[in-house]
Structures are given as C-alpha cells and as structure tokens.
Design a protein around this motif. Structure first.
Motif, PDB file in Angstrom:
ATOM      1  N   ARG A 177       0.836  -1.193   0.000  1.00 55.49           N
ATOM      2  CA  ARG A 177       0.000   0.000   0.000  1.00 55.49           C
ATOM      3  C   ARG A 177       0.876   1.250   0.000  1.00 55.49           C
ATOM      4  O   ARG A 177       2.062   1.209   0.328  1.00 55.49           O
ATOM      5  CB  ARG A 177      -0.966   0.001   1.177  1.00 55.49           C
ATOM      6  CG  ARG A 177      -0.368   0.340   2.525  1.00 55.49           C
ATOM      7  CD  ARG A 177      -1.482   0.788   3.468  1.00 55.49           C
ATOM      8  NE  ARG A 177      -1.053   0.902   4.841  1.00 55.49           N
ATOM      9  CZ  ARG A 177      -0.347   1.923   5.317  1.00 55.49           C
ATOM     10  NH1 ARG A 177       0.087   2.884   4.518  1.00 55.49           N
ATOM     11  NH2 ARG A 177      -0.027   1.960   6.596  1.00 55.49           N
ATOM     12  N   LYS A 178       0.271   2.377  -0.358  1.00 56.43           N
ATOM     13  CA  LYS A 178       1.010   3.622  -0.421  1.00 56.43           C
ATOM     14  C   LYS A 178       1.331   4.141   0.981  1.00 56.43           C
ATOM     15  O   LYS A 178       0.596   3.911   1.933  1.00 56.43           O
ATOM     16  CB  LYS A 178       0.204   4.677  -1.199  1.00 56.43           C
ATOM     17  CG  LYS A 178       0.065   4.367  -2.682  1.00 56.43           C
ATOM     18  CD  LYS A 178      -0.664   5.484  -3.413  1.00 56.43           C
ATOM     19  CE  LYS A 178      -0.777   5.164  -4.905  1.00 56.43           C
ATOM     20  NZ  LYS A 178      -1.489   6.247  -5.643  1.00 56.43           N
ATOM     21  N   GLN A 179       2.427   4.856   1.068  1.00 53.23           N
ATOM     22  CA  GLN A 179       2.874   5.432   2.330  1.00 53.23           C
ATOM     23  C   GLN A 179       1.949   6.570   2.741  1.00 53.23           C
ATOM     24  O   GLN A 179       1.619   7.453   1.947  1.00 53.23           O
ATOM     25  CB  GLN A 179       4.305   5.952   2.162  1.00 53.23           C
ATOM     26  CG  GLN A 179       5.006   6.352   3.434  1.00 53.23           C
ATOM     27  CD  GLN A 179       6.484   6.608   3.184  1.00 53.23           C
ATOM     28  OE1 GLN A 179       7.009   6.310   2.114  1.00 53.23           O
ATOM     29  NE2 GLN A 179       7.157   7.164   4.168  1.00 53.23           N
ATOM     30  N   ARG A 180       1.485   6.556   4.019  1.00 52.15           N
ATOM     31  CA  ARG A 180       0.622   7.609   4.527  1.00 52.15           C
ATOM     32  C   ARG A 180       1.452   8.757   5.095  1.00 52.15           C
ATOM     33  O   ARG A 180       2.627   8.587   5.428  1.00 52.15           O
ATOM     34  CB  ARG A 180      -0.306   7.067   5.622  1.00 52.15           C
ATOM     35  CG  ARG A 180      -1.371   6.095   5.124  1.00 52.15           C
ATOM     36  CD  ARG A 180      -2.111   5.482   6.290  1.00 52.15           C
ATOM     37  NE  ARG A 180      -3.185   4.584   5.871  1.00 52.15           N
ATOM     38  CZ  ARG A 180      -3.779   3.704   6.654  1.00 52.15           C
ATOM     39  NH1 ARG A 180      -3.409   3.589   7.917  1.00 52.15           N
ATOM     40  NH2 ARG A 180      -4.745   2.933   6.192  1.00 52.15           N
ATOM     41  N   ASN A 181       0.822   9.906   5.228  1.00 47.82           N
ATOM     42  CA  ASN A 181       1.492  11.063   5.831  1.00 47.82           C
ATOM     43  C   ASN A 181       1.979  10.713   7.231  1.00 47.82           C
ATOM     44  O   ASN A 181       1.221  10.178   8.037  1.00 47.82           O
ATOM     45  CB  ASN A 181       0.541  12.264   5.907  1.00 47.82           C
ATOM     46  CG  ASN A 181       0.232  12.852   4.540  1.00 47.82           C
ATOM     47  OD1 ASN A 181       1.018  12.697   3.614  1.00 47.82           O
ATOM     48  ND2 ASN A 181      -0.908  13.510   4.419  1.00 47.82           N
ATOM     49  N   GLY A 182       3.237  11.022   7.501  1.00 45.69           N
ATOM     50  CA  GLY A 182       3.805  10.769   8.821  1.00 45.69           C
ATOM     51  C   GLY A 182       4.469   9.426   8.965  1.00 45.69           C
ATOM     52  O   GLY A 182       5.193   9.195   9.944  1.00 45.69           O
ATOM     53  N   GLU A 183       4.236   8.508   8.052  1.00 53.72           N
ATOM     54  CA  GLU A 183       4.864   7.191   8.127  1.00 53.72           C
ATOM     55  C   GLU A 183       6.305   7.263   7.617  1.00 53.72           C
ATOM     56  O   GLU A 183       6.612   8.002   6.676  1.00 53.72           O
ATOM     57  CB  GLU A 183       4.074   6.165   7.314  1.00 53.72           C
ATOM     58  CG  GLU A 183       2.743   5.801   7.946  1.00 53.72           C
ATOM     59  CD  GLU A 183       1.988   4.738   7.178  1.00 53.72           C
ATOM     60  OE1 GLU A 183       1.252   3.962   7.814  1.00 53.72           O
ATOM     61  OE2 GLU A 183       2.126   4.683   5.936  1.00 53.72           O
ATOM     62  N   VAL A 184       7.157   6.474   8.246  1.00 53.01           N
ATOM     63  CA  VAL A 184       8.585   6.481   7.927  1.00 53.01           C
ATOM     64  C   VAL A 184       8.980   5.131   7.340  1.00 53.01           C
ATOM     65  O   VAL A 184       8.708   4.089   7.948  1.00 53.01           O
ATOM     66  CB  VAL A 184       9.431   6.782   9.182  1.00 53.01           C
ATOM     67  CG1 VAL A 184      10.917   6.754   8.846  1.00 53.01           C
ATOM     68  CG2 VAL A 184       9.036   8.129   9.780  1.00 53.01           C
ATOM     69  N   GLU A 185       9.608   5.147   6.198  1.00 49.43           N
ATOM     70  CA  GLU A 185      10.100   3.931   5.563  1.00 49.43           C
ATOM     71  C   GLU A 185      11.110   3.240   6.482  1.00 49.43           C
ATOM     72  O   GLU A 185      12.026   3.866   7.011  1.00 49.43           O
ATOM     73  CB  GLU A 185      10.761   4.276   4.222  1.00 49.43           C
ATOM     74  CG  GLU A 185      11.657   3.198   3.643  1.00 49.43           C
ATOM     75  CD  GLU A 185      10.913   1.907   3.288  1.00 49.43           C
ATOM     76  OE1 GLU A 185      11.522   0.830   3.412  1.00 49.43           O
ATOM     77  OE2 GLU A 185       9.729   1.988   2.900  1.00 49.43           O
ATOM     78  N   GLY A 186      10.910   1.931   6.691  1.00 44.13           N
ATOM     79  CA  GLY A 186      11.817   1.157   7.522  1.00 44.13           C
ATOM     80  C   GLY A 186      11.485   1.186   8.994  1.00 44.13           C
ATOM     81  O   GLY A 186      12.025   0.395   9.766  1.00 44.13           O
ATOM     82  N   LYS A 187      10.590   2.095   9.393  1.00 39.90           N
ATOM     83  CA  LYS A 187      10.153   2.165  10.787  1.00 39.90           C
ATOM     84  C   LYS A 187       8.709   1.692  10.908  1.00 39.90           C
ATOM     85  O   LYS A 187       8.397   0.830  11.728  1.00 39.90           O
ATOM     86  CB  LYS A 187      10.287   3.583  11.329  1.00 39.90           C
ATOM     87  CG  LYS A 187       9.835   3.728  12.773  1.00 39.90           C
ATOM     88  CD  LYS A 187       9.973   5.164  13.259  1.00 39.90           C
ATOM     89  CE  LYS A 187       9.477   5.309  14.689  1.00 39.90           C
ATOM     90  NZ  LYS A 187       9.557   6.710  15.171  1.00 39.90           N
TER      91      LYS A 187
END
Length: 210
Positions: A44-54
């Motif tokens: 799914r697409k990355q949401r606002n505030g989400e951090v890749e790898g975390k």
C-alpha cells in the motif's frame, strides 16, 4: 533487573478490527519494555507521517511476489487489496538472541505465525468497547475517506469473529489500563518454563552449590 537465566525470545501478536486501538497500544508496549517492533513489508502507499523502515517497508507488488515465492516471509496476507508480509530472517535472529518481537497483524497473520512458530507466539486480541465507539474512532482518525470507513466497519465483524483463536482478549476501554494488562501478559510469558533455555543449567548449578 534482567534475569541471569538465558531464554528464547517470544513473538507478541496484537490483533484487532481497524480502529480498536492496537497501533496505539503497540506504541505504549514498545516504551521501556525491552521489545522491538516487527517491521512488515506492504504494497500500500505510504501515509502522511509514516517512515520507511520504521512503520513499514513500502515495496511494489512484483518485489512482494518475489519475496513470497522465495519463502522470505514468516507470514503474509492480503487486507483491503493490499499485501502485507513479515520478513522472516530478522525475526528468527531476534528470537534466537533472546529478544522479543511485537507484531501488529490481523487474524490471518496471527494464524500464520501460530502455524509457523507455535511455541514462540503469544496472541492478544483487542476489542473495542462498542460498535459505536469503533465507528467514532475511525471517523476521528480521518485518514480514510467515508467509503473506506464503511468498508472497515463491515470488515470489523469478520475480524472480531476470530477472537476465540487468541490466547488473551483485552477490551480497550482505556488505553493506559489496556497497556498495563498487556505488559502483565508479556512479563508472565517471558518466564514461561518452556522459554527458559538456560533454566536446566541454572538449576543444576544451584543444586551443586547446596
């Protein structure tokens, strides 16, 4: 104080219908409890505030399919048309080193984890206080459009039907109290005899000193 007895790590699994509070509870459990979060892969697409790898590893469907076909996931599932999977290698390494891993997955993921590692998994299902409260939380969150909120409410019934498959069930009336309850579960499961890999040697040494 940390126990002198070596032990195998455990997999603490939290599941709930969307909006019941498991993500908030997971954040509470991670604070000072000596447990680390399993970071899943998702299409799914990355949401606002989400951090890749975390929060997640955001990958495309082709990469997900390759990892799945090479058995690189400990579990995987499709939720609301998106694919989610837990990378196998980092979890297995953590357990062998006596480190605990926290999972925020749905009932499908929990079932897969139980099937693949029954002795390592402790499952907790989070229930909302009421259907009305659940819908209110989904609307307040405002991360999804109304049609998605409606789909999540319809899906909640299916998710809740699997409550009886879990080791523990917590009704999330209050986040702080629910967090305290889950921490108590974690403390108890850490000293389960079957997980204390160093217990036999400890007892033998103890007896030899008497």
């Amino acid at each position: 104080m940390e126990s002198p007895i070596a032990r195998r790590g455990l997999m603490l699994v939290l599941s709930s219908p969307s909006g019941a509070g498991k993500t908030t509870l997971a954040r509470h459990i991670l604070e000072g409890q000596g447990i680390e979060m399993s970071v899943s892969c998702t299409t799914r697409k990355q949401r606002n505030g989400e951090v890749e790898g975390k929060d997640y590893h955001f990958i495309d469907r082709e990469t997900f399919a390759r990892m799945r076909d090479h058995s690189e996931f400990l579990e995987w599932a499709v939720v609301f048309d998106h694919h989610y999977g837990t990378p196998r290698a980092p979890v297995e390494a953590a357990l062998a080193q006596g480190r605990d891993v926290l999972f925020d997955v749905d009932w499908q993921g929990a079932a897969s984890l139980r099937a693949n590692a029954p002795g390592d998994v402790v499952t907790v299902f989070i229930l909302p206080p009421s259907a009305a409260e659940l819908e209110q939380r989904l609307n307040v969150r405002a991360q999804d459009p109304p049609d998605v909120v409606k789909r999540r409410m319809l899906g909640a019934g299916n998710e809740i039907q699997h409550w009886n498959d879990y080791d523990y069930v917590v009704v999330n009336h209050d986040v702080n109290q629910s967090s305290k309850t889950i921490r108590s579960i974690l403390d108890a499961e850490r000293v389960r005899r079957s997980r204390l890999t160093g217990l036999k040697d400890f007892v033998q040494t103890l007896l030899s000193e008497l």
